[in-house]
Scaffold this motif. Structure first.
Motif, PDB file in Angstrom:
ATOM      1  N   ASP A  17       0.980  -1.142   0.022  1.00 35.18           N
ATOM      2  CA  ASP A  17      -0.074   0.079   0.202  1.00 35.18           C
ATOM      3  C   ASP A  17       0.932   1.267  -0.226  1.00 35.18           C
ATOM      4  OD1 ASP A  17      -2.295   1.782   0.791  1.00 35.18           O
ATOM      5  OD2 ASP A  17      -3.312   0.094   1.084  1.00 35.18           O
ATOM      6  N   ARG A  18       0.206   2.231   0.205  1.00 31.64           N
ATOM      7  CA  ARG A  18       0.934   3.772   0.415  1.00 31.64           C
ATOM      8  C   ARG A  18       0.597   4.254   1.722  1.00 31.64           C
ATOM      9  NH1 ARG A  18      -1.059   6.490  -5.285  1.00 31.64           N
ATOM     10  NH2 ARG A  18       0.085   5.339  -6.912  1.00 31.64           N
ATOM     11  N   PRO A  19       1.462   5.228   2.318  1.00 34.35           N
ATOM     12  CA  PRO A  19       1.076   5.590   3.570  1.00 34.35           C
ATOM     13  C   PRO A  19      -0.262   6.455   3.609  1.00 34.35           C
ATOM     14  CG  PRO A  19       3.140   6.354   2.855  1.00 34.35           C
ATOM     15  CD  PRO A  19       2.579   5.808   1.651  1.00 34.35           C
ATOM     16  N   VAL A  20      -1.146   6.074   4.721  1.00 37.97           N
ATOM     17  CA  VAL A  20      -2.302   6.977   4.791  1.00 37.97           C
ATOM     18  C   VAL A  20      -1.939   7.590   6.470  1.00 37.97           C
ATOM     19  CG1 VAL A  20      -4.648   6.845   5.362  1.00 37.97           C
ATOM     20  CG2 VAL A  20      -3.775   5.335   3.585  1.00 37.97           C
ATOM     21  N   TYR A  21      -2.036   8.762   6.418  1.00 32.35           N
ATOM     22  CA  TYR A  21      -1.588   9.463   7.807  1.00 32.35           C
ATOM     23  C   TYR A  21      -0.026   8.943   8.128  1.00 32.35           C
ATOM     24  CZ  TYR A  21      -6.524  10.410   7.803  1.00 32.35           C
ATOM     25  OH  TYR A  21      -7.703  10.942   7.301  1.00 32.35           O
ATOM     26  N   THR A  24       1.587   2.843   6.353  1.00 32.09           N
ATOM     27  CA  THR A  24       0.878   1.871   5.500  1.00 32.09           C
ATOM     28  C   THR A  24       0.109   0.633   6.422  1.00 32.09           C
ATOM     29  OG1 THR A  24       2.709   0.342   5.232  1.00 32.09           O
ATOM     30  CG2 THR A  24       2.764   1.958   3.765  1.00 32.09           C
ATOM     31  N   GLY A 305     -11.299   0.533  -0.052  1.00 33.06           N
ATOM     32  CA  GLY A 305     -10.814   1.792   0.481  1.00 33.06           C
ATOM     33  C   GLY A 305     -10.510   1.744   2.056  1.00 33.06           C
ATOM     34  N   PHE A 307      -8.786   1.301   5.332  1.00 31.49           N
ATOM     35  CA  PHE A 307      -7.290   1.075   6.020  1.00 31.49           C
ATOM     36  C   PHE A 307      -7.623   0.245   7.095  1.00 31.49           C
ATOM     37  CE2 PHE A 307      -4.131   2.028   8.584  1.00 31.49           C
ATOM     38  CZ  PHE A 307      -3.082   2.224   7.832  1.00 31.49           C
ATOM     39  N   PRO A 341      -3.522   0.075  -3.013  1.00 33.30           N
ATOM     40  CA  PRO A 341      -3.647   1.039  -1.996  1.00 33.30           C
ATOM     41  C   PRO A 341      -5.060   1.464  -1.698  1.00 33.30           C
ATOM     42  CG  PRO A 341      -2.189   1.704  -3.766  1.00 33.30           C
ATOM     43  CD  PRO A 341      -2.909   0.604  -4.288  1.00 33.30           C
ATOM     44  N   SER A 343      -6.133   4.226  -0.866  1.00 33.72           N
ATOM     45  CA  SER A 343      -6.384   5.606  -1.285  1.00 33.72           C
ATOM     46  C   SER A 343      -6.421   5.443  -2.925  1.00 33.72           C
ATOM     47  CB  SER A 343      -5.135   6.525  -1.002  1.00 33.72           C
ATOM     48  OG  SER A 343      -3.761   5.907  -1.725  1.00 33.72           O
ATOM     49  N   LYS A 345      -8.083   2.569  -4.202  1.00 34.34           N
ATOM     50  CA  LYS A 345      -9.124   1.539  -4.373  1.00 34.34           C
ATOM     51  C   LYS A 345      -9.035   0.585  -5.678  1.00 34.34           C
ATOM     52  CE  LYS A 345     -12.505   4.174  -1.939  1.00 34.34           C
ATOM     53  NZ  LYS A 345     -14.094   4.387  -2.162  1.00 34.34           N
TER      54      LYS A 345
END
Ligand code: ZN
Ligand code: ZN
Length: 403
Positions: A17-21, A24, A305, A307, A341, A343, A345
């Motif tokens: 994934d990509r980082p969210v806040y 990942t 989507g 997390f 990711p 983000s 989807k």
């Protein structure tokens, strides 16, 4: 030290994934067992097809098994058909299908109310449709099915009859290239005959009485010609098995001559019983040299989507990985087929983390299995097609190039 002879290969579908806040799902999850494996192994990141290419699960799995998807992949149909148990042959033209609801020429429900029981419908189609070539039609799970055409002069270069949206007219199937004229005609004939049979079918009469959408047409998608594939065993000299819930992955395995081992309690969702899969895989290593395990739920959470759902799924599967910590004489590979990711989807081209654990490995100092840590590992950045050659070398099965 004994060099491992077997390979246990985990593909955690879409987990990267990509980082969210700032983090990942893999970084945020509780993963003591995956991290223990990381501390014993060598890590890196991998472009399963090539940098910047967004892989499908099918093309990525082929690449990871060492096949060139650009050579052999013409569409999803053949792999779906193999996955539902149709004995596909090189040259067959195959489709993935939906049972759908047609009213006055318009597709009102692309999944026929998510119908569950379609066995009788498929049987009637097989018995009563007469075409200008051999064909096999078989139901899959839910509203899904597969169609295979077999004969001379067929082509996969045809359009789909699926309008992709509801409340739109069903489309005519057209040849995309002139050599596909005959195939398009056969397919339109198939749909017409299937519609007539389905409209009168007792299953649908009953559904209409119950105010459920009837499954009275077939949408055909993912046209592809079945490729002539060298079996995995011939290619590598390894006896191989696959453990997976997803029909697509089972189908890919089947086309490469890889035995599917069925496991109860696996669903392909986040509720799947991963522990049973892992134990079955360990058991299978007694009979097979190479065991591929596809763990699917994380991809679904990425497409949603969600997390938290993805992170919690990682924490859940980590518990099952405790069972492989004591495994001997085996190269263990843990990776993904692509990133999904939350983000985005959908699948992205971000490289996936990979780790290889086993006796003789050049251990690096990475202590966690996640996208960011793995990027600093000793494997650096690989392409999916390079993985099998690397593994073959690690289990001492590679011939020397030169003297
Ligand atoms: Zn996938
Ligand atoms: Zn996906």
């Amino acid at each position: 030290m004994k060099i491992p002879e077997k390979i246990l290969f985990f593909i955690i579908d879409g987990i990267s994934d990509r980082p969210v806040y700032g983090k990942t799902p893999l970084q945020d999850a509780k993963t003591p067992n995956l991290d223990e494996l990381a501390s014993r192994g060598i890590l890196g990141i991998m472009d399963t097809i090539a940098p910047g290419i967004r892989p499908g699960s099918d093309t990525a799995h082929l690449a990871l098994l060492g096949y060139n998807p650009y050579d052999i992949y013409t569409g999803r149909g053949p792999f779906e058909a193999a996955g539902v148990g149709i004995d596909v042959k090189a040259g067959d033209v195959a489709f993935r299908c939906n049972f759908a609801t047609l009213d006055d020429g318009k597709v009102m429900d692309r999944r026929a109310g998510r119908i569950r029981e379609t066995k009788e419908l498929a049987r009637s189609i097989m018995e009563d449709v007469k075409l200008n070539c051999e064909f096999i039609f078989k139901e899959s799970t839910g509203h899904r099915a597969a169609l295979v055409l077999r004969g001379r002069g067929l082509s996969a270069d045809v359009s789909s009859n699926d309008p992709k949206k509801e409340n739109e007219p069903i489309k005519e199937i057209n040849p995309v290239k002139s050599e596909a004229k005959k195939t398009a005609k056969i397919l339109n004939d198939f749909v017409k005959q299937a519609n007539d049979i389905l409209n009168k079918h007792p299953t649908n009469v009953e559904r209409i009485e119950l105010k459920k959408p009837p499954a009275n047409t077939i949408l055909l998608r993912g046209a592809g010609m079945v490729p002539d594939i060298e079996t995995f065993e011939k290619k590598y000299g390894l006896k191989a098995a696959v453990i997976a819930a997803a029909g697509l992955v089972i189908g890919i395995g089947k086309m490469c001559g890889i035995t599917h081992i069925g496991v109860d309690g696996v669903t392909g969702g986040v509720d799947s019983n991963v522990g049973i899969k892992i134990n079955k895989a360990i058991e299978a290593l007694n009979d097979y040299d190479f065991v591929l395990v596809n763990i699917k739920g994380g991809d679904e959470a990425g497409h949603d989507g969600d997390f938290e759902k993805k992170r919690d799924f990682v924490s859940k599967i980590d518990e099952s990985f405790s069972d492989i910590l004591d495994l001997k004489d085996t190269m263990i590979v843990v990776t993904a087929d692509h990133s999904t990711p939350v983000s985005v989807k959908d699948h992205s081209a971000d490289p996936v983390p990979i780790m290889i654990i086993g006796d003789g490995i050049r251990r690096d100092d990475i202590r966690a299995y996640d996208e960011i840590s793995a990027a600093k590992g000793g494997l650096n950045r690989l392409m999916g097609k390079d993985l099998m050659p690397i593994l073959m070398d690690l289990i001492n099965r590679t011939k020397k190039f030169g003297a």
